[in-house]
Scaffold this motif. Sequence first.
Motif, PDB file in Angstrom:
ATOM      1  N   PRO A   1       0.278  -1.599   0.294  1.00  0.00           N
ATOM      2  CA  PRO A   1       0.437  -0.225   0.072  1.00  0.00           C
ATOM      3  C   PRO A   1       0.884   1.225  -0.315  1.00  0.00           C
ATOM      4  CG  PRO A   1      -0.058  -0.798   2.423  1.00  0.00           C
ATOM      5  CD  PRO A   1       0.316  -1.871   1.383  1.00  0.00           C
ATOM      6  N   LEU A   2       0.218   1.616  -0.820  1.00  0.00           N
ATOM      7  CA  LEU A   2       0.861   3.798  -0.746  1.00  0.00           C
ATOM      8  C   LEU A   2       0.392   4.666  -0.599  1.00  0.00           C
ATOM      9  CD1 LEU A   2       3.690   5.250  -1.171  1.00  0.00           C
ATOM     10  CD2 LEU A   2       3.472   4.779  -3.809  1.00  0.00           C
ATOM     11  N   GLU A   3       0.009   5.192   0.396  1.00  0.00           N
ATOM     12  CA  GLU A   3      -1.264   6.475   0.812  1.00  0.00           C
ATOM     13  C   GLU A   3      -0.134   7.364   0.818  1.00  0.00           C
ATOM     14  OE1 GLU A   3      -3.905   7.041   3.367  1.00  0.00           O
ATOM     15  OE2 GLU A   3      -3.481   4.945   4.635  1.00  0.00           O
ATOM     16  N   GLU A   4      -0.323   8.616   0.443  1.00  0.00           N
ATOM     17  CA  GLU A   4       0.678  10.190  -0.553  1.00  0.00           C
ATOM     18  C   GLU A   4      -0.385  11.141   0.573  1.00  0.00           C
ATOM     19  OE1 GLU A   4       3.790   9.969  -3.584  1.00  0.00           O
ATOM     20  OE2 GLU A   4       1.631   8.894  -4.706  1.00  0.00           O
ATOM     21  N   ARG A   5       0.352  12.081   0.982  1.00  0.00           N
ATOM     22  CA  ARG A   5      -0.814  12.983   1.263  1.00  0.00           C
ATOM     23  C   ARG A   5      -1.317  13.163   1.348  1.00  0.00           C
ATOM     24  NH1 ARG A   5       2.727  17.576  -1.308  1.00  0.00           N
ATOM     25  NH2 ARG A   5       4.396  16.285  -3.062  1.00  0.00           N
ATOM     26  N   TRP A   6      -2.206  12.244   2.267  1.00  0.00           N
ATOM     27  CA  TRP A   6      -3.711  12.206   2.722  1.00  0.00           C
ATOM     28  C   TRP A   6      -4.330  13.050   4.070  1.00  0.00           C
ATOM     29  CZ3 TRP A   6      -2.827  12.812   8.321  1.00  0.00           C
ATOM     30  CH2 TRP A   6      -1.469  12.712   8.768  1.00  0.00           C
ATOM     31  N   TRP A   7      -3.346  14.270   4.145  1.00  0.00           N
ATOM     32  CA  TRP A   7      -2.965  15.510   4.625  1.00  0.00           C
ATOM     33  C   TRP A   7      -3.836  16.211   3.755  1.00  0.00           C
ATOM     34  CZ3 TRP A   7       1.339  13.612   4.305  1.00  0.00           C
ATOM     35  CH2 TRP A   7       2.172  14.746   3.535  1.00  0.00           C
ATOM     36  N   ALA A   8      -3.591  16.145   2.473  1.00  0.00           N
ATOM     37  CA  ALA A   8      -4.284  16.887   1.373  1.00  0.00           C
ATOM     38  C   ALA A   8      -5.077  17.166  -0.001  1.00  0.00           C
ATOM     39  CB  ALA A   8      -2.865  17.550   0.553  1.00  0.00           C
ATOM     40  N   HIS A   9      -5.395  18.263  -0.115  1.00  0.00           N
ATOM     41  CA  HIS A   9      -6.176  17.523  -1.579  1.00  0.00           C
ATOM     42  C   HIS A   9      -5.925  16.460  -2.445  1.00  0.00           C
ATOM     43  CE1 HIS A   9      -9.133  20.797  -0.571  1.00  0.00           C
ATOM     44  NE2 HIS A   9      -8.089  21.572  -0.314  1.00  0.00           N
ATOM     45  N   GLN A  10      -4.811  16.837  -2.565  1.00  0.00           N
ATOM     46  CA  GLN A  10      -3.630  15.476  -3.569  1.00  0.00           C
ATOM     47  C   GLN A  10      -2.948  14.555  -3.424  1.00  0.00           C
ATOM     48  OE1 GLN A  10      -2.680  18.418  -2.729  1.00  0.00           O
ATOM     49  NE2 GLN A  10      -0.261  19.538  -3.989  1.00  0.00           N
ATOM     50  N   ALA A  11      -3.981  14.604  -2.707  1.00  0.00           N
ATOM     51  CA  ALA A  11      -3.491  12.859  -1.742  1.00  0.00           C
ATOM     52  C   ALA A  11      -4.409  11.691  -2.660  1.00  0.00           C
ATOM     53  CB  ALA A  11      -4.848  12.851  -0.542  1.00  0.00           C
ATOM     54  N   ARG A  12      -3.380  10.700  -2.605  1.00  0.00           N
ATOM     55  CA  ARG A  12      -3.521   9.316  -3.500  1.00  0.00           C
ATOM     56  C   ARG A  12      -3.293   7.966  -2.619  1.00  0.00           C
ATOM     57  NH1 ARG A  12       0.387   9.661  -8.017  1.00  0.00           N
ATOM     58  NH2 ARG A  12      -1.285   7.752  -9.199  1.00  0.00           N
ATOM     59  N   ARG A  13      -4.389   7.676  -2.823  1.00  0.00           N
ATOM     60  CA  ARG A  13      -4.070   6.081  -2.044  1.00  0.00           C
ATOM     61  C   ARG A  13      -3.856   4.910  -3.509  1.00  0.00           C
ATOM     62  NH1 ARG A  13      -7.809   2.619   1.200  1.00  0.00           N
ATOM     63  NH2 ARG A  13      -6.595   2.772   2.867  1.00  0.00           N
ATOM     64  N   ARG A  14      -2.985   3.995  -3.247  1.00  0.00           N
ATOM     65  CA  ARG A  14      -2.847   2.978  -4.186  1.00  0.00           C
ATOM     66  C   ARG A  14      -2.305   2.122  -3.313  1.00  0.00           C
ATOM     67  NH1 ARG A  14       1.651   5.717  -7.849  1.00  0.00           N
ATOM     68  NH2 ARG A  14       2.007   7.295  -5.942  1.00  0.00           N
ATOM     69  N   ALA A  15      -2.327   0.367  -4.001  1.00  0.00           N
ATOM     70  CA  ALA A  15      -2.078  -0.479  -3.637  1.00  0.00           C
ATOM     71  C   ALA A  15      -1.077  -0.911  -4.893  1.00  0.00           C
ATOM     72  CB  ALA A  15      -2.724  -1.666  -3.295  1.00  0.00           C
ATOM     73  N   ARG A  16       0.365  -1.049  -4.299  1.00  0.00           N
ATOM     74  CA  ARG A  16       1.227  -1.922  -5.921  1.00  0.00           C
ATOM     75  C   ARG A  16       1.072  -3.337  -6.169  1.00  0.00           C
ATOM     76  NH1 ARG A  16       5.912   1.700  -5.005  1.00  0.00           N
ATOM     77  NH2 ARG A  16       5.180   1.189  -3.006  1.00  0.00           N
TER      78      ARG A  16
END
Lengths: 250, 567
Positions: free
Chosen positions: B525-540
Motif C-alpha cells: 500500500p502507498l498513501e501519499e499526502r493524505w493530509w492534502a487535496h492531492q491525496a493518493r491511495r494506491r496498492a501496488r
Amino acid sequence: MNGYAGRVARDLVATVGAAGAPGGWAPPGRALVPERLLPVAGQLAGLFAEHGLRRGSTVVVDRAAPGAMSLALALLSGPSAAGSWCAAVGAPDLGLVGAAQLGLDIARLALAPSPGPRWPVVAAAFLEGFDVVLLVPPGDARPADARRLEARARQAGSVLAVLSPAWPGVADVRLSVDGGSWTGLEDGAGYLAGRELQVALTGRGAASRPRRARLVVGQGPDRGPGVGGRRPGLVVLGGTSPRAGGPGGD
Amino acid sequence: MATSRARALFAFCPDWPVLATGRPPSEEVAVVQANRVVAASPAARVAGVVVGMRRREAQSACPGLAVVARAPALEARAWEPAVAAVEEVAPGPEVLAPGQLALGTRGPSRYFGGDAALAARVAGLVEAALPEAWRGCCRVGVADGLFTAGLAARSARPGGPLVVPGGGSAGFLAPMPVGALCTEDLQAVVGARPAELAELVSLLGRLGVRTMGDFAALPAPVVLARFGATGARAHRLAAGLASRPVTGREPPPDWSVDAELSPPAENVQSVVFVARVLAEQLHDRLAGSGLVCTRLAVVAGTEQGGTLRRSWRHDGALSASAIAERARWQLEGWALANQLSGVEGEGTGGPGAGRVTRLALVPEEVRPDGHQLGLWGADAGARDRAARAMARVQAVLGPAGVVTGVLQGGRDYLDQVRLVPWGEPREPLRPGGPVTGPSEPATGAPRPARATGRAKDGPPPWPGRLPGLAPCVVHPVPVPVQLLGSQGEPVTVSSRGLLGPVPAYLVVGHRGRRQAVTAWAGPWPLEERWWAHQARRRARVQVVAEDGRAYLLAREHQEWWAEASYD
C-alpha cells in the motif's frame, strides 16, 4: 520557425549525402578521437569481436522480446561509465532510475523524449556531439532515413544504437534477447530482485554466426539464499535455450 | 593634516529600522533584535518605549505595541532609493549603515552654491524617497570631518540642516559631553570598538573630564600615554581634527547592451538579427572583463510603450550564440503569445501586439570566467561537444525538447526523476535521491523500510519506495490493465490492504491478449499526502506474465494500472 527547421534539414541532407557518397568507409574520426573502441560493460564485452563498440557502427537491439530496453541501456552503460555522453531519442518512457541502476551516468544522458516527425534531424544532431545515441524510431521509419543516420554515425565516429523491432537500415550488429528469468518473486511474497537475460549477437558476413552471453542485472539466480534467509523463487520463462554455444561471458 | 579640512556631509533618518518596516510614525512599533528593542516609532517612544529595553518591558510599557523582528536586508533595500537619488546629484555617497549616508562636499558644494544649499538639496532628495508619512525626518549636518558632521546632523532640527563653518569644529564640539563619542550611529565613523569607547568615556567622567572641550584641552602625548591608541583617536576627534575622508561607493557597472529599432521591426526575424549582434557585443564586453553571464534578461520595448522582460538562467556560462538563441526563443515565444507582431508572416499578432522598437540584453548575474576542467582534460571537450549538439537540437525542438534527468527523492518511479531542460540548473526538487546500487536491496525487507530511528540530518527515507530492481520503462501515463483471478473475476484490494483472489491472468491495454500470471508479489500500500487535496491511495503489485515481461501494477480508484514495466 518552419524555415529554420527546413534549413537545418536541408543542411543535414547535404552533408549526409556528401558523406554517404564515397563507397566504403575510412574512419575519418580517427584523427579526431584517439580510441577507436568504446568500452562495453563486462558481461556483454565477450559478445563483441573486439571486446568493445566500434566507433561509427550501428547496433540494433531487437525490441520484440522482453528485456530489450534493459539490454540497450546495459550497452550504453559501458561508455557512459567511462565518461562518454549518451543521448536517447524518442523514448518518453525510459526509466531513469533503472538506467542508473544499470550503471549509466544520468548526468551525462541527454533525452529528447518526444522529437515528433523531426526525429531524424534530432538524432543526426546528437550523433555529432555524443558518443552513443540510443534511438527509438517510430514504426514508420523509412529506409532512406535509416541509411542517412547510419552514414552520419560513421562520419561522426559515434555509435548509433537503435531499439526497434524492425529497423530498415543495414546494421553492423544485431542484438536480441533469447530468453530470461526473474529472481526474487514467489507467489505473493518477495520482490523482483534481479533478472538474467540470454543475449545473442549477430554480425554481418563472417560474423553471422550468433554469439551468446548471459546478462545478469541485480541479484543473479545462483546467488544463493536471498533476502531474509529465504531462497528466492526462480521463474524460468518458456522457450529458454540455456547455454547455446559461443563464448558465454559473465 | 589634510583630512581635517575635508568637509563632509552626513545625512540620516532616525528610527530607520522602524521606517523600513513601512509603518507610519503614528503607529506604536518597536523593532527588536535579540530580545532587545533597537528602534521604536515616535508614538511608541511617547508611550515609554526606550531603545535597549527588553521586549517584555516594552510590551508592558505600551500594551498596543507591534513588535517586529529586525531585518537588515530589508533596511538596506529600503535605503537604496534614497542613496540612488543622492547619487544623481553628487558622486560617491557612502552608505555607513542603512538609514545613513555621507558625502564629500568639496565639489558638490561649489556646484550648488555652498554647503547650506547642498545640505538642503540632499535633505530634499532623501525625503522625496521616503514614504509620505515619514517626510521631514531626515537630518543633515555639514562640518569638517565626518564625525563632527555626524554630531552636527544629530543636533540639527528636521528640515533645517546644521552647517558648522570651516575651522569651527572644535568650537562646535567643545560644549558637548564626552559621551557623544559613544553615539551609536557614529560607531562606524569613530572606528573603535564600542566597548573600549564606553570604558574610555566612563573613565574620563570619573576623572572629571566632562565635555569634549575639556578632553580636547588635554595634551595629546599625555592622552596617548594614558589611554592608548583608542584614547588618542578619540582625542583627535574631540579636537575636531582627524576624521577619515568619505570613501564613495562605486556605482555597479552596467553591462547591458541595447539597440533602438527605427523604424520598428515588422517581424521577429529582423529582431532576432539585431539580437544576434547584441549578443556578440555583450559577450565581448563581458569577456573583456573576464566575466561570463549566467543569468540573462531579454527586454523588448514595443511601439505602444509596453516593455516585455524575461530572465533566462543557465547552469554554465552563456556563450555568444547561446545568448542569441535565448533571445530568439524568447522573441518567438512572445510573438506566439501574441505579445509581439509577426512571426514570418504567419499570425499578424493580437490586438495588444506591437512592433518592437527597442531590444536590450541585460546580464543579471555575472561571474568570473573560470573554466572548471574535469579530472581529465578530454572531459571538458566532450562536454562542450555534447553542449553544442544539444543546443542544435534545442534549435529544432525548442528549449524544452532536450532534457536531462536528476534523481531525487520520491515514492514511485515517476516521482524519483526530475527532467530538467538542458541549460537550466540541475537541482532536485525533493531531497534524497534513490539508491542505485543494483544489488542494494539487501538493506530492505520485502516490505518497504519504515522510517524509524533515523538521523534527522540525513536525507529523508521516502518510505514506500520499492527495493530491488528498478524498471527500465516507466509509463508517463499509466496503462490500464486488467488483473483477474483464476475464475476470471477481477482481483481487488480491500481497504485493509488485502489482495482479493490470487492473480492468475493479466490483460495489458484495452485490446491486449489474456496471459497467465507466472509470479507475483505484493500488495504494497502507498498513501501519499493524505493530509492534502492531492491525496493518493494506491496498492501496488509486481506481476510476471507468461511472455516473460514483468510489470509494476497499481490499483487506484478501483482500477488496475501498469505504472512501469521491467522491460
